[in-house]
Design an enzyme around this catalytic site. Structure first.
Site, mmCIF file in Angstrom:
data_model
loop_
_atom_site.group_PDB
_atom_site.id
_atom_site.type_symbol
_atom_site.label_atom_id
_atom_site.label_comp_id
_atom_site.label_asym_id
_atom_site.label_seq_id
_atom_site.Cartn_x
_atom_site.Cartn_y
_atom_site.Cartn_z
ATOM 1 C CE1 TYR A 55 27.093 8.111 -17.241
ATOM 2 C CE2 TYR A 55 26.466 5.912 -16.578
ATOM 3 C CZ TYR A 55 27.159 6.743 -17.428
ATOM 4 O OH TYR A 55 27.900 6.224 -18.454
ATOM 5 C CE LYS A 235 18.291 4.949 -20.425
ATOM 6 N NZ LYS A 235 18.011 6.284 -20.964
ATOM 7 C CB SER A 236 15.963 -0.867 -21.741
ATOM 8 O OG SER A 236 14.566 -0.634 -21.924
ATOM 9 N NE ARG A 241 11.999 -1.114 -26.269
ATOM 10 C CZ ARG A 241 11.916 0.114 -26.770
ATOM 11 N NH1 ARG A 241 12.508 1.131 -26.142
ATOM 12 N NH2 ARG A 241 11.255 0.333 -27.882
ATOM 13 C CG ASN A 245 18.018 -5.166 -24.574
ATOM 14 O OD1 ASN A 245 17.475 -5.342 -25.676
ATOM 15 N ND2 ASN A 245 18.064 -3.973 -23.997
HETATM 16 P P1 NAD Z 1 22.161 2.135 -25.903
HETATM 17 O O1 NAD Z 1 22.843 1.884 -27.182
HETATM 18 O O2 NAD Z 1 22.215 1.127 -24.826
HETATM 19 O O3 NAD Z 1 20.657 2.496 -26.270
HETATM 20 C C1 NAD Z 1 19.681 2.653 -25.295
HETATM 21 C C2 NAD Z 1 18.357 3.018 -25.959
HETATM 22 O O4 NAD Z 1 18.028 2.037 -26.936
HETATM 23 C C3 NAD Z 1 17.234 3.003 -24.957
HETATM 24 O O5 NAD Z 1 17.115 4.251 -24.327
HETATM 25 C C4 NAD Z 1 16.046 2.672 -25.821
HETATM 26 O O6 NAD Z 1 15.582 3.828 -26.459
HETATM 27 C C5 NAD Z 1 16.651 1.768 -26.862
HETATM 28 N N1 NAD Z 1 16.481 0.323 -26.549
HETATM 29 C C6 NAD Z 1 17.069 -0.406 -25.564
HETATM 30 N N2 NAD Z 1 16.704 -1.682 -25.646
HETATM 31 C C7 NAD Z 1 15.863 -1.782 -26.697
HETATM 32 C C8 NAD Z 1 15.160 -2.853 -27.298
HETATM 33 N N3 NAD Z 1 15.257 -4.093 -26.828
HETATM 34 N N4 NAD Z 1 14.385 -2.565 -28.373
HETATM 35 C C9 NAD Z 1 14.286 -1.320 -28.869
HETATM 36 N N5 NAD Z 1 14.937 -0.264 -28.357
HETATM 37 C C10 NAD Z 1 15.728 -0.506 -27.286
HETATM 38 O O7 NAD Z 1 22.689 3.583 -25.412
HETATM 39 P P2 NAD Z 1 23.251 4.243 -24.091
HETATM 40 O O8 NAD Z 1 22.302 4.274 -22.987
HETATM 41 O O9 NAD Z 1 23.840 5.541 -24.538
HETATM 42 O O10 NAD Z 1 24.475 3.305 -23.680
HETATM 43 C C11 NAD Z 1 24.340 2.218 -22.795
HETATM 44 C C12 NAD Z 1 25.149 2.423 -21.533
HETATM 45 O O11 NAD Z 1 26.501 2.721 -21.846
HETATM 46 C C13 NAD Z 1 24.722 3.646 -20.709
HETATM 47 O O12 NAD Z 1 23.539 3.424 -19.990
HETATM 48 C C14 NAD Z 1 25.937 3.839 -19.858
HETATM 49 O O13 NAD Z 1 25.957 2.908 -18.784
HETATM 50 C C15 NAD Z 1 27.061 3.550 -20.843
HETATM 51 N N6 NAD Z 1 27.598 4.794 -21.473
HETATM 52 C C16 NAD Z 1 28.862 5.145 -21.189
HETATM 53 C C17 NAD Z 1 29.422 6.279 -21.747
HETATM 54 C C18 NAD Z 1 30.838 6.623 -21.423
HETATM 55 O O14 NAD Z 1 31.282 7.725 -21.762
HETATM 56 N N7 NAD Z 1 31.585 5.737 -20.778
HETATM 57 C C19 NAD Z 1 28.670 7.094 -22.601
HETATM 58 C C20 NAD Z 1 27.357 6.717 -22.890
HETATM 59 C C21 NAD Z 1 26.843 5.558 -22.337
#
Ligand code: NAD
Length: 278
Positions: A55, A235-236, A241, A245
């Site tokens: 990252y 993530k946000s 948010r 969350n």
């Molecule tokens: P997520 O499902 O957490 O979605 C994040 C998105 O959802 C935000 O960017 C925003 O657009 C929206 N969001 C967040 N809170 C909200 C709210 N309260 N209301 C409305 N919209 C909202 O997706 P992500 O970031 O892909 O996954 C979370 C975490 O998982 C990443 O930050 C990372 O740490 C981890 N991750 C790991 C891998 C892996 O291969 N191990 C891959 C992807 C992500």
């Protein structure tokens, strides 16, 4: 649901440690965003922060952590695929720790099995050494399929504490979760909100439950994860948010509401399949 009173449950892992059931994910955050998000999250009541070498924001996460007591955090980072191998893993761990600026890591994960390299067992042996030396408290994996998990256990005898996998209402990973239960592995959900996809947040089943609780769709989805036992790392970069969350930890769904979300599984993967991603 709003408010500041939060109590994130910690769940027990197979090595005797416990992990907060909700944390902050910092994928695709710039350095400035990641540092600010860590500070916001800690102030809101989060302890778990999930980053990765890949990252490219470990140093910023470390700066955020440094504004508080180290012991107030549970820090996860991950080994990048191109650093797999025994010696390479040990060296990559040192680089991550120097960036994070902390003495001991709470949880180190192999980011992907990367079958084309076929070096994840060597990497796992390096993680076992780091754990035995006390440099990392707990060790686990990410994106491992059942056959990868079984191979680790067969070749080393050491079971990962958790497996962090893509998991949201449209991809519930039931067969994998059954294997986790069998082996004593915690399930951690990445993209727990389905990356905020509109067809999830506007789904009638989600909206009906949100209305019943005066909650948001995101809170309903997170409350469902918590109810079925997943560890979640939404993530946000938006402070409101991040707080919203976390407030889902106070949202108790009925058994029927949990079932209504469980019924949404359609096997839709948003990220790559681990058997095909190197
Ligand atoms: P997520 O499902 O957490 O979605 C994040 C998105 O959802 C935000 O960017 C925003 O657009 C929206 N969001 C967040 N809170 C909200 C709210 N309260 N209301 C409305 N919209 C909202 O997706 P992500 O970031 O892909 O996954 C979370 C975490 O998982 C990443 O930050 C990372 O740490 C981890 N991750 C790991 C891998 C892996 O291969 N191990 C891959 C992807 C992500």
């Amino acid at each position: 649901m709003t408010g500041t009173s939060v109590d994130v449950r910690a769940v027990l892992c197979n090595d005797g440690t416990s992990i907060p059931q909700m944390g902050l994910g910092v994928f695709q955050m710039s350095e400035a965003e990641a540092e600010a998000a860590v500070v916001t999250a800690r102030q809101a009541g989060y302890r778990l922060v999930d980053t990765a070498a890949g990252y490219e924001n470990e140093a910023a996460v470390g700066r955020g952590i440094d504004r508080f007591d180290r012991d107030d955090f549970y820090v996860t980072t991950k080994l990048r695929n191109d650093n797999q191998g025994y010696d390479e893993t040990l060296a990559a761990f040192d680089v991550s720790m120097a960036k994070l600026g902390i003495e001991t890591l709470d949880l180190y994960l192999i980011h992907w099995p990367s079958p084309g390299r076929d070096r994840f067992v060597d990497s796992w042996r390096a993680l076992i050494r780091l754990r035995d030396e006390g440099r990392v408290t707990s060790i686990g994996v990410s994106n491992f399929e059942p056959h990868h998990l079984r191979r680790l256990v067969a070749e080393t005898g050491v079971v990962p504490v958790l497996n962090q996998v893509e998991l949201h209402p449209f991809l519930q990973q039931r067969a994998l979760r059954d294997v986790h239960d069998e082996l004593g592995i915690r399930t951690e959900a990445w993209s727990p909100l389905g990356q905020g996809r509109a067809d999830l947040f506007s789904h009638p089943a989600v909206i009906a439950i949100a209305n019943a609780h005066s909650a948001t769709p995101a809170q309903v989805v997170l409350a469902w994860h918590l109810a079925v036992g997943n560890v979640v790392i939404p993530k946000s970069v938006t402070a409101s948010r991040v707080v919203e969350n976390l407030a889902s930890t106070r949202l108790a769904l009925s058994a029927a509401q949990v079932q209504a979300i469980s019924d949404l599984d359609s096997g839709q993967r948003m990220g790559p399949h681990p058997d095909e991603f190197n």
